[in-house]
Design an enzyme around this catalytic site. Structure first.
Site, PDB file in Angstrom:
ATOM      1  N   LYS A 104       0.859  -1.189   0.000  1.00 57.18           N
ATOM      2  CA  LYS A 104       0.000   0.000   0.000  1.00 57.18           C
ATOM      3  C   LYS A 104       0.891   1.234   0.000  1.00 57.18           C
ATOM      4  CE  LYS A 104      -2.641   1.561   3.666  1.00 57.18           C
ATOM      5  NZ  LYS A 104      -3.876   1.771   4.404  1.00 57.18           N
TER       6      LYS A 104
HETATM    7  C1  5RP Z   1      -2.586   4.189   8.414  1.00 58.71           C
HETATM    8  C2  5RP Z   1      -3.180   3.344   7.369  1.00 58.71           C
HETATM    9  C3  5RP Z   1      -4.529   3.724   6.814  1.00 58.71           C
HETATM   10  O1  5RP Z   1      -5.286   2.565   6.723  1.00 58.71           O
HETATM   11  C4  5RP Z   1      -4.347   4.345   5.460  1.00 58.71           C
HETATM   12  O2  5RP Z   1      -3.693   5.554   5.593  1.00 58.71           O
HETATM   13  C5  5RP Z   1      -5.621   4.433   4.620  1.00 58.71           C
HETATM   14  O3  5RP Z   1      -6.502   5.332   5.116  1.00 58.71           O
HETATM   15  P1  5RP Z   1      -6.725   6.790   4.501  1.00 58.71           P
HETATM   16  O4  5RP Z   1      -7.421   6.569   3.179  1.00 58.71           O
HETATM   17  O5  5RP Z   1      -7.566   7.497   5.495  1.00 58.71           O
HETATM   18  O6  5RP Z   1      -5.358   7.415   4.299  1.00 58.71           O
HETATM   19  O7  5RP Z   1      -2.624   2.368   6.976  1.00 58.71           O
HETATM   20  O8  5RP Z   1      -1.244   3.867   8.579  1.00 58.71           O
END
Ligand code: 5RP
Length: 282
Positions: free
Chosen positions: A173
Site C-alpha cells: 500500500k
Molecule cells: C494508516 C493506514 C490507513 O489505513 C491508510 O492511511 C488508509 O486510510 P486513509 O485513506 O484514510 O489514508 O494504513 O497507517
C-alpha cells in the site's frame, strides 16, 4: 504459491477484474478516536457490504464487526506508537500469528517506515512477519509510510514499495504521486493506494481513477469515505471506478444522484437501484 495463500489473496484482489476495494478503518491504532471514527461500529455497519475487504485492528474487529460477515478481514498487526508519542515509526508486531488465525484474517498488514529513525526495525519486522505468515498461507500487506522529511514523490515511493516487495510482501500500500506508473513498474507485487487526508469527494474520485489508470489494483480508502458527509454514497461511487471502470465524471454524477435521492447512510435503506452501474460485490 500455496492454495491457501492464493485463495486468501483472491478474496482481497478480486480475480474477475484483478481489482480491490479495501475500506481502511485501522486509524485508531495510532490516532485514537479520530474525527468521525469515534464509534467504529456505526461507521463500519453500513459500509461493510460495499467493500471487498476491511482493514482493521483486532480490537475493532472483535468489538465492532459482526462475526457473521462474509467480508474478508485485513488485520493490522503492527503498532506501538501514538500521534502524541515520540516517534510514529517506532512500531513492532503486536499480534501473534495464532491470534490472526483465530480472527480468520485474510491478510496481515503492517507499516514500514523507510527513511525514518526506525527504518531498520520495521523492515526486519516485515521480513519476519512474511516468514511466519507464509507458513500458514496468509498474505502480508506492507503499508509504506512517508518519513517526516520525505515527500510523496515517485523516487521515494518506488524505493519504499520495492523494499517491501523484496522482503516478500504480497501487496503493497502506498500513496498516489506524479509519475506513479514508475512506482508500479518497479514493484513486482500489486499496489493499492491509500486515500490520505479528507479532500472533496470529486478529488477523491479523481485520485481513485488516477491510481487505477496508473496501474494500482485498487484503493485502500478510509477518511475519504467515512469522513464524507455521505459515506455510503461515496463508497458506492468509488466502487464504480474500481470495479465498473467509470470515469470521474460518471462516478461523481452517480455520487450526486445518490445523495439527491435522500439519506441512504442508514443500514437497510440501501435498496438495489436499477439505474446504477453494475458494480455489485458478489
Ligand atoms: C494508516 C493506514 C490507513 O489505513 C491508510 O492511511 C488508509 O486510510 P486513509 O485513506 O484514510 O489514508 O494504513 O497507517
Amino acid at each position: 504459491m500455496d492454495w491457501g495463500l492464493k485463495n486468501r489473496l483472491s478474496q482481497i484482489i478480486k480475480p474477475q477484474d484483478n481489482r480491490a476495494l479495501m475500506l481502511a478503518v485501522d486509524h485508531g491504532y495510532f490516532l485514537g478516536p479520530t474525527e468521525k471514527l469515534e464509534n467504529p461500529k456505526k461507521v463500519i455497519a453500513p459500509l461493510l457490504k460495499y467493500c471487498d475487504s476491511l482493514m482493521v485492528t483486532r480490537g475493532i474487529q472483535r468489538t465492532c464487526v459482526p462475526a457473521t460477515t462474509n467480508t474478508p478481514m485485513v488485520l493490522r498487526v503492527s503498532g506501538g506508537s501514538s500521534i502524541i508519542g515520540e516517534d510514529l515509526s517506532q512500531e513492532e508486531i503486536t499480534v501473534s500469528i495464532q491470534d490472526a488465525i483465530r480472527l480468520n484474517a485474510s491478510a496481515l498488514a503492517m507499516s514500514i517506515f523507510v527513511g525514518s529513525k526506525y527504518e531498520h526495525q520495521t523492515i526486519v519486522n516485515l521480513g519476519k512477519l512474511v516468514s511466519k505468515a507464509e507458513k500458514y498461507g496468509i498474505p502480508v500487506l506492507a503499508v509504506t509510510a512517508v518519513g517526516k522529511e520525505l515527500g510523496k514523490d515517485a523516487r521515494y515511493l518506488s524505493l519504499a514499495c520495492r523494499i517491501a516487495a523484496e522482503q516478500g510482501a504480497h501487496i503493497v500500500k502506498t500513496y498516489y504521486c506524479e509519475n506513479f506508473e514508475k512506482v508500479v513498474q518497479s514493484c513486482p507485487v500489486p499496489i493499492i493506494v491509500a486515500g490520505g487526508k479528507k479532500i472533496p469527494e470529486r478529488d477523491a474520485l479523481q485520485l481513485t481513477y488516477n491510481s487505477i489508470k496508473g496501474g494500482a489494483v485498487g484503493v485502500d480508502m478510509g477518511r475519504n469515505i467515512w469522513q464524507s458527509e455521505h459515506p455510503v454514497e461515496m463508497i458506492k461511487a468509488v466502487r464504480t471506478i474500481v470495479h465498473g471502470n467509470s470515469t470521474v465524471d460518471q462516478a461523481y454524477a452517480y455520487y450526486k444522484k445518490l445523495v439527491s435521492e435522500g439519506p441512504k447512510n442508514k443500514p437497510n435503506q440501501n435498496k438495489p437501484n436499477q439505474n446504477k452501474p453494475n458494480t455489485t460485490k458478489k
